[in-house]
Design a protein around this motif. Structure first.
Motif: not given
Length: 887
Positions: A621-627, A632-635, A650-655, A684-688
């Motif tokens: 899983a390459v997780v893209v999220y907004d710290p 929402f996203s971090t949760d 898991i890899d995590e990338i901040k966006y 993708y776990l950030a805003r749509s």
């Protein structure tokens, strides 16, 4: 009723679920019932429980009605009838009750003219001779008592005495004395003889009150403890209490503050000859055929209960079983004047009930305000002002300043505020505001078709615009608003038995919910929540819907609305803080929280054959999220990582979604390189709204972002942009290198009985060729849920208030509601629907066809499948292990 021996513990524990019962008592005490016959409640304990607990609860409840720390006001008027402190039977008890009610008034004065008049008769002696001669001493005593209670009459008597001694003599003195002393007394006698307190004469089988007074005066034939005398005194007290809480004229300064009830607490009624049992028995005898509002009698019993106490008939094994029944009887009335409330035998050993009772102060009375005392002077002031305006030349009066606008342009270039579609415009000029402007016109048209008369207003509160220079996907709130408008049209044009027309207001908070609530950093900025609150009465606002985003700013707006007693039904919201233990009391949502969505995403990635066909082994899983998006996203990232870490890498990338932070060009190559190196999937776990920017950057990045012909990069999103869902073929053509999976709350089925199919028809009726989707279905359902609660309340009262909706939701709730976004359940235990239906769909390459790969939760056919997938590849459905907290 048999009970176990009294334990030796110094302090009994609260019975299980007693906090829910206390909450309903708080609500009744604070707002008062509309029912004519409010039953007395007798608390007892089921076999095996600590029999001291009911008395303990009643005594503890006194503290909730008394002054709070640092506050000189009582919460509601109350009195305690305690056998240990009183002697003298019923008379001592009712004397205590009347006095304590007057002393514990939260605001204003309490007058008890009927009670004090009847009580004074008991201490009066009759005269000798004919009827009038026998009545004269009683009349004199009653008028003397009246002088003590009425300052004006007492002042007139003193004035007459002063004039007679110092200034006036002869016939002039007699004339003045007759006018200001004799005439009021003559009127008082005429009142008592002809129409005053006629019901007392009926109780005593007499022709008038003064004739009845001869029967129960000090030397009358009726003893003080005679049942008829008890009925007269208690009925007189109830008559005074009803007058004290009756809606007054607009000149009165008292009526607006008297929304609370009067509460009598009887800790023990076990002594058959005690004052407590005497008071309760008299109440039972009287309330069987007389209105008993606004009085609540709360008693406790350790031994056998009275024979006249009818069982409550609640299910003690249900968390809300007892509380629901109490709510029903207190708010709808009861044919039985006394109800027996058996508390569960099990104690709340974890201390949850005590904590909630100690921390939840739900009984609040409105405080005095200086303007209250100006209301009696309003009529002469208005008359003088009107005369001045009509008589004075118009040129002397300057033009009134314009009313402050409801739609305000802010520094971001957006327009925020509240409108009914015609009052003002929240859309910015040009193409950027076209969608919102069209929806405003649609709402104005729907509202205009509501005839004058009764209606209730729902406010759609959400970010509905973007800041200058931001070109992301349109706000999801626009599509949810379309669903709300479609439901408004369906409800207002339909025919139902208890129909209440629905009016809509649109409230725009600006991007990121920036202007939704008060900001300590920028206190001069608009506060849209306060704009809504200020229009609550004028627009008959019943509830707020929408919200659509989990943010600290949206939570603050909900808290402001909660403090104003306005319930909120949200959709498109998933952050854990929105439904956590500290969430606002009057907040509900129909969307599933992150705690349910994250395990479903994790399980789907692990098992889905479609994902495995595009990856290798257990997908990385390459997780893209907004710290920066903690709500929402971090949760969602935290919950997903916790669910997936034991199964795959898991890899995590901040966006970040905020301009000036991490740009999509900075991370596009990194995302593609990690997916290619691990043969994994982008999660993708950030805003749509900012997903298209990332996909466009990946398409332009080259390298690993351009996979070999015939292969694609897999990506799964918690939600996808509206255009992706409505136009999957265009999405597939725009991003040919990407196979997209997305989670949604609904998936269309060919079954015409599916509520989504009916919703799609209603949506097309209003918006023509525009396609419906799960987001619009959520807006459709929020309006439907609130409308259902309003129409459930209508048989009891036409005056449905926002707090009535909240109380109905917590006590009765909405169960098995056939929503377009799934089967819904909301109540005092569930702030969001448990086991909410969750679907995962695929936009296939290269055709763009869509398919539903996972369906779990309570589906439209009310089935809750145990597995998802297509045989032989089926897998267990994740169940909702999270528990929504009680509001």
């Amino acid at each position: 009723m048999p009970n176990s021996p009294t334990p030796t513990d110094p302090a009994p524990r609260y019975p299980r679920w007693s906090d829910r019962l206390i909450r309903q008592l708080d609500t009744f005490a604070a707002t008062r019932s509309r029912a004519e016959k409010v039953p007395a409640l007798v608390l007892t304990r089921e076999d095996g429980g600590d029999v001291r607990a009911p008395a303990f609860m009643v005594r503890e409840y006194e503290h909730r009605l008394s002054r709070r720390r640092g506050n000189p006001h009582f919460q509601v008027p109350h009195a305690v009838v305690d056998d240990a402190e009183l002697s003298g039977g019923f008379l001592a008890a009712i004397d205590r009750v009347g006095l304590r009610f007057q002393l514990t008034m939260p605001s204003g004065r309490l007058r008890l003219p009927a009670f004090h008049t009847c009580r004074a008769v008991l201490d009066s002696e009759r005269g000798t001779g004919d009827f009038q001669a026998q009545q004269q001493p009683i009349l004199d005593d009653l008028y003397t008592a009246l002088l003590k209670r009425r300052k004006t009459l007492r002042a007139c008597a003193r004035l007459a005495d002063f004039l007679g001694q110092h200034l006036l003599t002869g016939w002039l003195q007699g004339l003045v004395a007759a006018l200001i002393v004799g005439f009021p007394k003559l009127c008082y006698r005429f009142h008592l003889r002809h129409w005053g307190l006629r019901w007392v004469a009926d109780e005593a089988n007499a022709t008038c009150f003064l004739d009845a007074a001869l029967a129960f005066c000090q030397d009358g034939e009726l003893d003080r403890e005679d049942p008829r005398v008890r009925r007269i005194l208690l009925r007189a007290l109830l008559t005074d209490l009803r007058k004290a809480t009756r809606r007054r004229t607009w000149l009165s300064h008292l009526w607006a503050r008297r929304r609370w009830s009067f509460v009598v607490l009887v800790p023990e009624i076990d002594d058959a000859d005690g004052p407590g049992r005497a008071f309760l028995g008299t109440f039972e005898e009287l309330a069987g055929d007389q209105p008993s509002k606004p009085l609540l009698v709360l008693a406790a019993c350790a031994g056998p209960p009275p024979d006249y106490a009818a069982p409550l008939g609640a299910d003690p094994d249900r968390p809300n079983g007892i509380a629901d029944k109490v709510f029903t009887f207190l708010n709808e009335g009861s044919d039985e004047p006394v109800r027996l409330v058996p508390l569960p035998a099990e104690d709340d050993t974890e201390g949850t009930a005590k904590t909630k009772i100690d921390t939840h102060w739900g009984v609040m009375a409105r405080r005095d305000h200086p303007i209250d005392w100006l209301r009696p002077a309003a009529l002469p002031v208005m008359a003088a002002a009107t005369a001045g305006i009509l008589l004075a030349p118009h040129y002397l009066w300057p033009a009134p300043p314009p009313a402050p606008p409801s739609c305000v342009t802010v520094r971001t270039g957006e327009r925020v505020g509240v409108t009914d579609g015609s009052q003002c415009d929240l859309a910015v000029p040009g193409d950027r505001g076209k969608e919102l402007r069209d929806l405003e016109h649609r709402v104005a048209k729907e509202n205009a078709q509501i005839p004058d008369g009764r209606y209730r207003t729902l406010v759609f509160l959400a970010p509905l615009s973007l800041q200058n220079g931001v070109y992301d996907d349109p706000p999801i709130g626009l599509q949810i608003l379309r669903g709300a408008i479609a439901q408004q049209h369906r409800l207002n044009t339909g025919v139902r038995q208890n129909k209440m027309p629905i009016r809509l207001l649109i409230a725009n908070t600006g991007q990121y919910f920036q202007y939704g609530a008060h900001s300590a950093a920028a206190p001069q900025d608009p506060d849209v929540a306060q704009m809504i609150i200020s229009r609550q009465r004028q627009d008959r606002i019943a509830a707020v819907i929408g919200i659509t985003q989990s943010r600290p700013e949206s939570l603050n707006a909900v808290r402001e609305l909660d403090r104003a007693s306005i319930p909120v039904i949200a959709n498109g919201v998933s952050g854990s803080t929105m439904v956590g233990p500290d969430s606002p009391q009057r907040y509900f949502q129909i969307s599933a929280p992150d705690g349910r969505v994250a395990p479903v995403l994790s399980d789907f990635i692990r098992h889905s054959p479609a994902v495995r066909g595009l990856t290798s082994g257990t997908p990385h899983a390459v997780v893209v999220y907004d710290p920066t998006d903690t709500a929402f996203s971090t949760d969602l990232r935290n919950l997903f990582v916790a669910a997936y870490r034991g199964h795959g890498g898991i890899d995590e990338i901040k966006y970040s979604e905020k301009p000036g932070a991490t740009t999509p060009e900075n991370i596009a190559s990194e995302v593609c390189d990690k997916v290619a190196a691990t043969h994994g999937i982008v999660v993708y776990l950030a805003r749509s709204g900012v997903l298209p920017s990332l996909l466009n950057a990946m398409q332009s990045a080259g390298g690993q972002c351009q996979p070999p012909q015939g292969t694609t990069i897999p990506m799964i999103t918690e939600s996808s942009p509206i255009d992706f869902q409505l136009h999957p073929e265009q999405t597939a053509r725009a991003y040919p290198y990407m196979t997209l999976f997305y989670e949604t709350t609904n998936a269309p089925t060919p079954d015409s009985r599916d509520p989504y199919a009916q919703f799609a028809q209603d949506f097309t009726t209003v918006f023509g060729g525009r396609s419906a989707d799960a987001d619009a279905a959520g807006g459709f359902d929020t309006v439907g849920v609130v409308s259902k609660v309003i129409e459930d309340l209508l048989p009891a009262s036409d005056d449905v208030q926002p707090n009535d909706i909240y109380l109905w939701l917590t006590a009765h709730g909405v169960s098995q509601y056939p929503g377009a976004s799934g089967v819904l359940q909301l109540d005092g235990k569930n702030k969001y629907p448990p086991d909410k239906a969750v679907f995962i769909r695929e936009i296939a390459q290269p055709s763009g066809t869509t398919a539903t790969l996972l369906s779990c939760g309570v589906l439209p056919d009310r089935q809750n499948p145990a597995k998802w997938g297509t045989p032989p590849d089926t897998f267990p459905c994740p169940r909702d292990e999270t528990a929504a907290t009680s509001p």
